[in-house]
Design an enzyme around this catalytic site. Structure first.
Site, PDB file in Angstrom:
ATOM      1  N   HIS A   1       0.951  -1.201   0.059  1.00 25.20           N
ATOM      2  CA  HIS A   1      -0.204   0.021   0.001  1.00 25.20           C
ATOM      3  C   HIS A   1       0.758   1.205   0.111  1.00 25.20           C
ATOM      4  O   HIS A   1       0.123   2.432  -0.101  1.00 25.20           O
ATOM      5  CB  HIS A   1      -0.852   0.108   1.382  1.00 25.20           C
ATOM      6  CG  HIS A   1      -2.108  -0.826   1.057  1.00 25.20           C
ATOM      7  ND1 HIS A   1      -3.370  -0.362   0.413  1.00 25.20           N
ATOM      8  CD2 HIS A   1      -2.198  -2.168   1.457  1.00 25.20           C
ATOM      9  CE1 HIS A   1      -4.251  -1.222   0.534  1.00 25.20           C
ATOM     10  NE2 HIS A   1      -3.784  -2.434   0.737  1.00 25.20           N
TER      11      HIS A   1
ATOM     12  N   LYS B   1      -9.983  14.099   3.573  1.00 25.74           N
ATOM     13  CA  LYS B   1      -9.193  12.837   3.553  1.00 25.74           C
ATOM     14  C   LYS B   1      -8.098  13.026   4.599  1.00 25.74           C
ATOM     15  O   LYS B   1      -8.306  14.074   5.242  1.00 25.74           O
ATOM     16  CB  LYS B   1      -8.534  12.603   2.203  1.00 25.74           C
ATOM     17  CG  LYS B   1      -7.673  13.986   1.655  1.00 25.74           C
ATOM     18  CD  LYS B   1      -7.010  13.643   0.490  1.00 25.74           C
ATOM     19  CE  LYS B   1      -7.798  13.774  -0.669  1.00 25.74           C
ATOM     20  NZ  LYS B   1      -7.637  12.545  -1.353  1.00 25.74           N
ATOM     21  N   ARG B   2      -7.417  12.061   5.134  1.00 28.99           N
ATOM     22  CA  ARG B   2      -6.412  12.131   6.073  1.00 28.99           C
ATOM     23  C   ARG B   2      -5.481  13.524   5.898  1.00 28.99           C
ATOM     24  O   ARG B   2      -5.381  13.702   4.572  1.00 28.99           O
ATOM     25  CB  ARG B   2      -5.511  10.964   6.389  1.00 28.99           C
ATOM     26  CG  ARG B   2      -6.185   9.962   7.016  1.00 28.99           C
ATOM     27  CD  ARG B   2      -6.821  10.246   8.380  1.00 28.99           C
ATOM     28  NE  ARG B   2      -5.862  10.287   9.315  1.00 28.99           N
ATOM     29  CZ  ARG B   2      -5.471   9.479  10.406  1.00 28.99           C
ATOM     30  NH1 ARG B   2      -6.180   8.447  10.605  1.00 28.99           N
ATOM     31  NH2 ARG B   2      -4.446   9.706  11.217  1.00 28.99           N
TER      32      ARG B   2
ATOM     33  N   LYS C   1      -0.543  14.730   0.705  1.00 31.34           N
ATOM     34  CA  LYS C   1      -1.727  14.853   0.061  1.00 31.34           C
ATOM     35  C   LYS C   1      -2.188  16.458  -0.409  1.00 31.34           C
ATOM     36  O   LYS C   1      -3.072  16.701  -1.000  1.00 31.34           O
ATOM     37  CB  LYS C   1      -2.891  14.457   0.883  1.00 31.34           C
ATOM     38  CG  LYS C   1      -2.944  12.716   1.047  1.00 31.34           C
ATOM     39  CD  LYS C   1      -4.082  12.361   2.052  1.00 31.34           C
ATOM     40  CE  LYS C   1      -4.032  10.853   2.283  1.00 31.34           C
ATOM     41  NZ  LYS C   1      -4.786   9.890   1.217  1.00 31.34           N
TER      42      LYS C   1
ATOM     43  N   THR D   1      -9.024   6.175  -3.146  1.00 28.05           N
ATOM     44  CA  THR D   1     -10.234   5.638  -3.341  1.00 28.05           C
ATOM     45  C   THR D   1     -11.334   6.537  -2.977  1.00 28.05           C
ATOM     46  O   THR D   1     -12.274   6.707  -3.673  1.00 28.05           O
ATOM     47  CB  THR D   1     -10.917   4.495  -2.113  1.00 28.05           C
ATOM     48  OG1 THR D   1     -10.475   4.839  -1.098  1.00 28.05           O
ATOM     49  CG2 THR D   1     -10.139   3.340  -2.672  1.00 28.05           C
TER      50      THR D   1
ATOM     51  N   LYS E   1     -15.058   7.805  -5.153  1.00 29.29           N
ATOM     52  CA  LYS E   1     -16.294   7.954  -4.544  1.00 29.29           C
ATOM     53  C   LYS E   1     -16.945   9.381  -5.306  1.00 29.29           C
ATOM     54  O   LYS E   1     -17.948   9.603  -5.582  1.00 29.29           O
ATOM     55  CB  LYS E   1     -16.142   8.146  -3.313  1.00 29.29           C
ATOM     56  CG  LYS E   1     -15.529   6.775  -2.500  1.00 29.29           C
ATOM     57  CD  LYS E   1     -15.431   7.415  -0.822  1.00 29.29           C
ATOM     58  CE  LYS E   1     -14.552   5.988  -0.528  1.00 29.29           C
ATOM     59  NZ  LYS E   1     -14.175   6.580   0.938  1.00 29.29           N
TER      60      LYS E   1
END
Ligand SMILES: *Cc1c(COP(=O)(O)O)cnc(C)c1O
Length: 814
Positions: A361, A552-553, A558, A660, A664
């Site tokens: 991952h 998101k986290r 990110k 992911t 969505k």
């Protein structure tokens, strides 16, 4: 076999069942029942119907001698289960009506179910989507994990800062779970390995652990689509063999009397809240071994009970490791096969490798799990020996190969000799598995070039790609029922049976009447989110404005920072030129930061500080609003995702394995602004380059820049808007009276810009202006939005699971 009579599915029958549960299981009269009583009665009534199918599913797999899939994951981010199970059994309308007849609003009842947050983010949510898809595809499967007493912390925002509060999902009991007393196993730690002789007079090593505790099982049913199959999520709890030491108690030493118990129970007490970074604590290693050992013992017990031949294990069992957290399974399975079942090493190794598959991952070197050898040896002495045994064979293979340089040997070895000798869990999982998969095409490609480059040379052909997916049941049907109805209508079939049929609706993308209905549904979802924001935060946002969402986290890779810095630049531009045709935007953020991750927590504070300034500036009116919604979790995502117009997927290229969240949003009609990272690359292929806003450096370019180093001074000359923003941060414009607050953030950019925030800033801002342009052309926006939805069917986790079933597990799917 005795079959329960089929139950009526009419609201009257269901109402009677709920009333019976309310009276005889909850112990309440309808006249005095509170909402949580109705919740419990409703779940219990639904549960009976699930149990019927659950037993049938289990028997069917047994009788057919089916191969079973075991999904080992330290995290399962399942969220609420009531709506999911009800919807998959096609009972939503009947239950809604049944409760309405009792003057109970199902929405209010549902909202009281705790959100099961036994995971941090994407990895745990993937495991939950997979459980649902495996049941939907009629694959006999068990999920194995830990029943944490406390899931991921609750996030509160106080004065703009994240505050972590304990999460208490089991506080009022959990009507979904079934404790299984018969499934309990001894788990050892520490101690020594002693030589011995087995029944056949062969030399044998026996592990004599210094400590022992008991793993006991708690089962939760996982209902597949149309109730086709119900699988089991089996979560382990730790307890001491003796709950209390009476001798100590009787002599008045109460702390000692309970110390064993406390020590055991600590193992399953809390979820480690670190995301994409390893915890590195002894307790974490104990958690990993605890649940892995319990799961393997359970798998082998079930196998032996049915087949009584350990050599058949890999024919009947597929074990999938979700990341390296359960990688000790390689050594534990070897130990059980060799030490307990008397297999010779070669035979055991063949079975182990044939049974195990490993999903990688992350490629971030700092995030790859490894354990100091001395710690590993101390906690798991027999496993350490086995790992040395595996390593000896591995090194011998390497020396026989064409790649026998010292560097090559050092790179493939299970022991990292450079950092004080550590056991590398990624290499262990690789050599012990017949399949190693990445989670998007790009990630798999990079995996072959980086972490596993040398192991892939030594053992070619094991690496494969399985691009992640999401279950359309939770993320379309349940989160967005109106859109689902419109789409089912358009394609003339139930999209939930096969999401790829969505492409049939592409012809409606330019149909004015369809566009209108599609847009009206989006507006309805935005109204709902605006209501949530108003109720929770007392902030009014205009649902006609573009909802620009990054949830998101919180992580530097990110790049929430890129988003908020560009937001400040936009704010400056609007103030300077209020007359320009700005597209009104609501910038929506949500996400948790690991409690120990100071930079991520500072980014949350920055978003909130910017919100303070922007939202209270009368000159800005409704052109820009900034919102940080606290406590992001699955339930909140189910409200936010269907309401988004723009989805921010802007990680530094090469750093997000798949994502992911991106899937969505696009499935629900948001347009993506994103980098060529993770699964964004494949989304671009599916939705088409006209329907997605791609910007920024590629993974190869990021790599190259990092090698040569970023000249930030020159760069900032080329990006004056960003320089002004950094100056504002440095002079306290957003932190009055505390000009130093954002020094670490400014430094992160000026000291080498590892995450390429400055490097990508211009490209990102330009992409945002292109977004503005399209937003003003309402019909074109809606057309592209529809084209996103209809082309996202491929990203269903049903497709992903079919690929795992075919290529890795060799189990049939319908
Ligand atoms: C889907 C999901 C994630 C993963 O989001 P990414 O954008 O892929 O990081 C994390 N948390 C929750 C609650 C989710 O539903």
């Amino acid at each position: 076999m005795i079959k329960p009579a089929p139950r009526g599915t009419d609201p009257e029958t269901i109402r009677a069942e709920i009333l019976e549960k309310l009276a005889y299981s909850v112990g309440k009269d309808p006249a005095v029942a509170k909402r949580h009583d109705w919740l419990n009665a409703t779940i219990l009534a639904l549960r009976d119907r699930i149990i019927d199918r659950w037993m049938e599913s289990t028997k069917r797999a047994y009788q057919a001698k089916s191969k079973r899939v075991y999904y080992l994951s330290l995290e399962f981010l399942v969220g609420r289960l009531l709506r999911d199970a009800m919807s998959n059994l096609q009972l939503t309308a009947a239950f809604t009506e049944a409760l309405a007849g009792l003057n109970v609003d199902i929405d209010l009842v549902e909202a009281l179910e705790p959100d099961a947050a036994l995971g941090n983010g994407g990895l745990g949510r993937l495991a939950a989507c997979f459980m649902e898809s495996m049941a939907s595809l009629d694959i006999p499967a068990y999920g194995y994990g830990i029943r944490y007493n406390h899931g991921l912390f609750r996030q509160k925002i106080t004065d703009g800062w994240q505050v972590e509060l304990p999460e208490n999902w089991l506080e009022h009991g959990n009507p979904w779970e079934f404790p299984r007393r018969e499934a309990a196993y001894e788990i050892g730690f520490g101690g020594q390995v002693v030589p011995g002789i087995d029944q056949n007079n062969r030399h044998q090593r026996r592990w004599k652990p210094a400590e022992k505790l008991i793993a006991s099982a708690c089962d939760t049913p996982m209902v597949g689509w149309r109730g086709r199959r119900v699988n089991t999520l089996r979560l382990w709890t730790a307890r001491a063999p003796d709950p209390i030491r009476l001798d100590a108690f009787n002599s008045g030493d109460y702390a000692a009397a309970l110390s064993e118990s406390n020590k055991a129970e600590i193992i399953t007490r809390v979820l480690y809240p670190a995301d994409s970074t390893p915890a590195g604590q002894e307790l974490r290693l104990r958690q990993e071994y605890f649940f892995t050992s319990a799961s393997l013992q359970d798998i082998i017990r079930r196998h032996m009970q049915q087949y009584d031949d350990i050599r058949l294990l890999a024919d009947k069992v597929a074990i999938q490791l979700n990341d390296t957290h359960p990688a000790v399974a390689v050594a534990e399975l070897m130990r059980i096969l060799v030490d307990h079942h008397g297999l010779d090493w070669e035979q055991a190794w063949e079975i182990t490798r044939a049974a195990i598959g490993y999903t990688n991952h992350t490629l971030l070197p700092e995030a790859l799990e490894s354990w100091p050898v001395h710690l590993f040896e101390h906690v798991l002495p027999r496993h350490m020996q086995i790992i040395y045994g595996i390593n000896a064979k591995l090194i011998a293979d390497a020396q026989k190969s064409n790649f026998s340089s010292d560097d090559f040997l050092a790179s493939v070895s299970l022991i990292d000799e450079h950092n004080g000798r550590r056991v590398r869990m990624g290499q262990l999982a690789f050599v012990g598995a017949h399949s190693i998969n990445g989670v998007s095409a790009l990630h798999t490609e990079l995996m072959q070039q980086s972490v596993f480059r040398d192991l892939n040379k030594l053992y070619p052909g094991r690496i494969n790609n399985k691009t992640n997916g999401i279950t359309p049941r939770r993320w379309l049907l349940e989160a967005n029922p109106q859109l689902t109805a419109l789409l089912n209508d358009a394609v003339g079939a139930n999209v939930m049976d096969d999401a790829t049929v969505l492409t049939k609706a592409a012809r409606f993308a330019s149909d004015a009447a369809f566009q209108q209905r599609f847009a009206a549904i989006k507006r309805h979802n935005k109204d709902e989110l605006a209501n949530l924001i108003s109720a929770r935060m007392g902030l009014k946002v205009d649902p006609a404005a573009m909802f620009d969402v990054q949830v998101k986290r919180i992580h530097e890779y990110k790049r929430q920072l890129l988003n908020i810095l560009e937001t400040i630049a936009l704010y400056n531009a609007i103030r300077a030129h209020p007359e320009r045709p700005w597209a009104p935007r609501v910038k929506i953020f949500a996400g948790k930061a690991a409690a120990s991750y100071a930079q991520a927590k500072l980014i949350i504070k920055l978003v909130n500080d910017v919100a303070q300034v922007v939202n209270n500036d009368p000159d800005i009116r409704d052109l820009l609003k900034v919102v940080f919604i606290p406590n992001y979790n699955v339930s909140l995502a189910e409200v936010i995702v269907p309401a988004a117009d723009l989805s921010e997927q802007i990680s530094t290229a090469g750093m997000e394995a798949s994502g992911t969240g991106n899937m969505k949003f696009a499935l629900n009609g948001a347009l993506t602004i994103g980098t060529l990272d993770g699964a964004n690359v494949e989304m671009l292929e599916h939705v088409g380059s006209d329907n997605i806003f791609i910007f920024g450096l590629t993974a190869a370019e990021v790599d190259e820049r990092r090698r040569i180093g970023v000249d930030v001074v020159a760069l900032l000359d080329a990006v004056p808007e960003l320089r002004i923003v950094l100056d504002q941060l440095g002079s306290g414009v957003f932190s009055p009276g505390d000009a130093n607050r954002y020094r670490p953030i400014v430094d992160s950019i000026t000291h080498g810009d590892w995450f390429m925030v400055a490097s990508d800033f211009n490209a990102y801002a330009a992409a945002q202006r292109a977004v503005d342009g399209l937003w003003r052309r309402t019909q074109d926006w809606t057309e592209k939005s529809i084209l996103n939805t209809v082309n996202m069917g491929w990203f269903s986790s049903d497709r992903t699971i079919r690929e795992y079933a075919r290529d890795i597990w060799t189990v049939p799917t319908p």
